[in-house]
Design an enzyme around this catalytic site. Structure first.
Site, short mmCIF file in Angstrom:
data_model
loop_
_atom_site.label_atom_id
_atom_site.label_comp_id
_atom_site.label_asym_id
_atom_site.label_seq_id
_atom_site.Cartn_x
_atom_site.Cartn_y
_atom_site.Cartn_z
N THR A 75 0.86 -1.18 0.00
CA THR A 75 0.00 0.00 0.00
C THR A 75 0.90 1.23 0.00
O THR A 75 1.57 1.53 0.99
CB THR A 75 -0.91 0.03 1.24
OG1 THR A 75 -1.72 -1.16 1.25
CG2 THR A 75 -1.83 1.24 1.19
N LYS A 117 -7.83 0.87 -2.06
CA LYS A 117 -7.24 0.42 -0.80
C LYS A 117 -7.25 1.53 0.25
O LYS A 117 -7.54 1.29 1.44
CB LYS A 117 -5.80 -0.05 -1.04
CG LYS A 117 -5.03 -0.43 0.22
CD LYS A 117 -5.67 -1.59 0.97
CE LYS A 117 -4.98 -1.87 2.30
NZ LYS A 117 -3.61 -2.37 2.15
N LYS A 132 -0.17 5.53 8.32
CA LYS A 132 0.35 5.90 7.00
C LYS A 132 -0.75 5.86 5.95
O LYS A 132 -0.90 6.79 5.15
CB LYS A 132 1.50 4.95 6.64
CG LYS A 132 2.09 5.12 5.25
CD LYS A 132 1.57 4.07 4.28
CE LYS A 132 1.98 2.67 4.66
NZ LYS A 132 1.46 1.66 3.69
#
Length: 316
Positions: free
Chosen positions: A106, A184, A252
């Site tokens: 990701t 995502k 993050k």
């Protein structure tokens, strides 16, 4: 048949590589699994888990790519991904005509687009395939792949077998790299926001004298029930935050999603408040929860609460 490559055997990659072996996609007499990890002991651990299977350990990511046609990569952070991908002995250095690179990390959308351009400029093809799911689903083959980029890679029979071995579903969002990452980030920012709200609700319940275990039963019996709440709730009550999805990685992803929302001009204030809560937890040196599970966000909630229950919990 050509061997299959796997780069990155951390919390997620270890489980995914294990599924390729256990489901017979790779590691057999016909198809060797070729692996590399920054910490070489992880490769040794994988071989120890599957004695007798054909697992070849290489000395660099470049060597993995050079020896395989299809290569999966799963690295934990943008920094690690860039270092491994662009290093002198990294992934890109091994790319040549016909190589299939499937990146499951990701990252920011710009990272994925850059990697795609770099791979295709050397004659390879690129598929972004970030996953929804953490350590448990990685080990049990219950991940969800969110893909975009090369349709040739996505439709390849070996790639499809690999995705099915590692996941319960895969989705193709089109040929434009970046759309898998967008999907995502939407999913993970929602998950983080749910976790922050869940933590606040548990803290409030116990602060006003309600039994936490009973409240978990109530939450699990109604319309707001969630597998995540059922899994994480008891651990949160007991301060058990052994990492399945580290808090620093959750933060993050939430920060990337907040930035994406700002660029898109979308109202995203609820998720942004949750992201700020995760940022506080990640940066709190006394709590030291950045590498613990993202459920540890509940600890910053109790730290900032003034209730007698939260004070007592902090002292225990």
């Amino acid at each position: 048949m050509a061997p299959i490559g796997f780069i990155g055997l951390g919390i997620m990659g270890e489980g995914m590589a294990g599924r390729l072996i256990s489901e017979g996609v790779a590691g057999s007499d016909d198809v060797t699994l070729v692996v590399w990890n920054r910490t070489s002991s992880k490769c040794d651990d994988l071989k120890a888990r599957f004695p007798g299977k054909r697992i070849e350990v290489k000395g660099s990511a470049k060597e993995v790519v050079e020896s395989c046609d299809i290569i999966f990569s799963m690295l934990s952070t943008p920094e690690a991904s860039k270092a491994v991908f662009e290093g002198d002995s990294g992934t890109l250095a091994g790319v040549s005509d016909g190589k299939f690179i499937v990146d499951c990390a990701t990252l920011a959308e710009s990272d994925m687009k850059r990697m795609n351009d770099q791979v295709t400029s050397k004659g390879g093809q690129f598929l972004e395939a970030p996953v929804s799911g953490s350590k448990g689903p990685a080990h049990s083959g219950q991940l969800i792949f969110l893909c975009a980029g090369s349709e040739s890679i996505y439709q390849d029979s070996t790639v499809q077998s690999s995705l099915k071995a590692c996941g319960k579903a895969s989705h193709f969002f089109g040929k434009d790299v970046g759309f898998g990452t967008r999907a995502k980030l939407v999913v993970n920012s929602l998950m983080g926001t749910m976790m922050a709200a869940f933590g606040e609700s548990l803290a409030l319940a116990e602060s006003v004298g309600l039994d936490g275990g009973t409240m978990l039963e109530v939450i699990g019996q109604g319309a707001i029930q969630s597998p995540m709440y059922a899994l994480k709730g008891p651990k949160m009550l007991n301060k058990n935050h052994d990492p399945n999805f580290p808090l620093q990685h959750a933060h993050k992803d939430m920060k990337l999603a907040v930035d994406m929302a700002k660029e898109a001009g979308t109202e995203y204030s609820v998720a942004e408040c949750a992201e700020q809560l995760f940022q506080k937890a990640r940066g709190d040196a006394d709590l030291d929860v950045a590498e613990q599970d993202f459920s540890a966000v509940v600890e910053i909630i109790h730290k900032e609460s003034k209730s007698e229950y939260s004070k007592k919990r902090r002292e225990d």
